[in-house]
Enzyme design. Structure first.
Site, PDB file in Angstrom:
ATOM      1  N   HIS A 101       0.800  -1.227   0.000  1.00 38.15           N
ATOM      2  CA  HIS A 101       0.000   0.000   0.000  1.00 38.15           C
ATOM      3  C   HIS A 101       0.836   1.283   0.000  1.00 38.15           C
ATOM      4  O   HIS A 101       0.555   2.226   0.755  1.00 38.15           O
ATOM      5  CB  HIS A 101      -0.947   0.005   1.202  1.00 38.15           C
ATOM      6  N   HIS A 175      -9.535   2.710   0.859  1.00 43.79           N
ATOM      7  CA  HIS A 175      -9.486   1.521   1.712  1.00 43.79           C
ATOM      8  C   HIS A 175     -10.558   1.565   2.809  1.00 43.79           C
ATOM      9  O   HIS A 175     -10.301   1.175   3.951  1.00 43.79           O
ATOM     10  CB  HIS A 175      -8.100   1.381   2.340  1.00 43.79           C
ATOM     11  N   GLU A 309     -11.390  -2.751  -2.852  1.00 43.70           N
ATOM     12  CA  GLU A 309     -10.288  -1.918  -3.307  1.00 43.70           C
ATOM     13  C   GLU A 309     -10.172  -2.020  -4.833  1.00 43.70           C
ATOM     14  O   GLU A 309      -9.432  -2.853  -5.359  1.00 43.70           O
ATOM     15  CB  GLU A 309      -8.992  -2.357  -2.624  1.00 43.70           C
TER      16      GLU A 309
END
Length: 345
Positions: A101, A175, A309
């Site tokens: 991420h 997210h 996502e």
């Protein structure tokens, strides 16, 4: 339509945008974090449908990425390296030997510049951030924009845009952990998910894509006609077990339908649909969610939220045949995801 701006104790800006129906989305300039989404249930009661901390200051660490903008690359990059134009780039490792991420200094950890806007039937915020060449190990000076638009049709539209002066890797997402029961009344195990996907990406024991795509037919990953999330949680199917009894997998969308995902909570009557021009989605059922965190309504536990996502596939950096995450200097990254909320008829 209404926009409210509050300054938090630690100096961030907290934006609350409300449409004419009373639906409200709250977010921070820190990480572009969505802290709350209020939508009605079948009785007209407005309740929060995303996970968020009770104490705003707790977002400063936020290892679960609650509500955050994720980038430059959402997902896991194997061995924290990738090669572009015969040059290998080493990224920061923040999950074992891998890069997750965007790394520790990713988009979820920066203060975004914010401008608000309002029209006759929309209200929103436009967030911008400039990421310098070399930050986190990524090449290129990148200018990123994320726009949150709330409409009177109870749609939250997220538009992503970016340019770079050097070929780089980029796929942004949001997210948020959704829980349609309202105010975290129940876990998401009984949520019914319908997804327009024939294939998902196989993971190894470290949740890294193997390079293989698996047909969803006759597996707990077949959501084409709708199924409860609990089917995968209680499954003995190897890929569910690898994800610690649940899902943390990339699903490749079929490119024949505008609506990619539909989520329904029968108790509250809430339905959320997801439309996007992204090629796929990671569905994460919070199997590794830290327990005991002080959330706005209750303490956290596993399976308390589900993330959708929407993004390209980081597997494309190491394997052929996956949706690309490469952005060239002469291109503009433009992606959109729309989360729509309604009540069961």
């Amino acid at each position: 339509m209404k926009i409210e701006i509050e300054k938090t104790k630690n100096g961030w800006q907290h934006y609350k945008i409300t449409n004419d129906n009373g639906m409200r989305v709250s977010l921070l300039n820190f990480g572009g974090i969505i802290t709350e989404i209020l939508v009605p249930n079948r009785k007209g009661r407005f309740e929060n449908v995303v996970l968020g901390f009770k104490n705003i200051a707790d977002y400063e660490q936020n290892p679960n990425y609650f509500g955050a903008i994720v980038g430059r690359v959402a997902g896991r990059i194997q061995d924290a390296t990738f090669t572009l134009n015969d040059e290998t780039y080493s990224l920061e490792s923040n999950e074992g030997s891998h890069h997750l991420h965007g790394g520790p200094g990713g988009f979820h950890q920066v203060i975004w510049d914010v401008a608000t806007f309002q029209t006759a039937d929309t209200v929103g915020v436009k967030l911008t951030h400039s990421s310098e060449d070399g930050v986190g190990g990524y090449p290129g000076n990148l200018n990123a924009t994320v726009t949150y638009t709330l409409t009177n049709h109870n749609e939250l539209i997220i538009d992503y845009s970016a340019t770079t002066d050097k070929t780089t890797a980029l796929t942004m997402t949001n997210h948020s952990y959704f829980n349609l029961s309202g105010n975290l009344a129940e876990t998401i195990q009984n949520h019914i998910v319908t997804m327009d996907s024939d294939e998902f990406v196989e993971l190894d024991e470290e949740l890294i894509p193997t390079g293989k795509k698996i047909d969803v037919t006759d597996t707990p990953f077949d959501f084409r006609h709708g199924r409860k999330i609990s089917d995968g949680i209680h499954s003995t199917y190897e890929q569910n077990l690898i994800a610690t009894n649940g899902y943390d997998h990339y699903f490749l969308f079929n490119q024949n339908d505008d609506e990619k995902i539909r989520v329904k909570d029968q108790t509250s009557g809430r339905i959320m649909t997801v439309k996007t021009n992204q090629p796929g989605v990671v569905m994460y059922t919070s199997t590794n969610l830290d327990e005991g965190l002080e959330l706005a309504e209750r303490k956290s536990e596993r399976y308390l939220g589900v993330c959708f996502e929407t993004q390209g596939s980081p597997a494309s950096l190491h394997h052929e045949g996956f949706p690309s995450v490469i952005l060239k200097a002469d291109e503009t990254y433009e992606k959109q995801t729309v989360f729509s909320f309604k009540i069961e008829d």
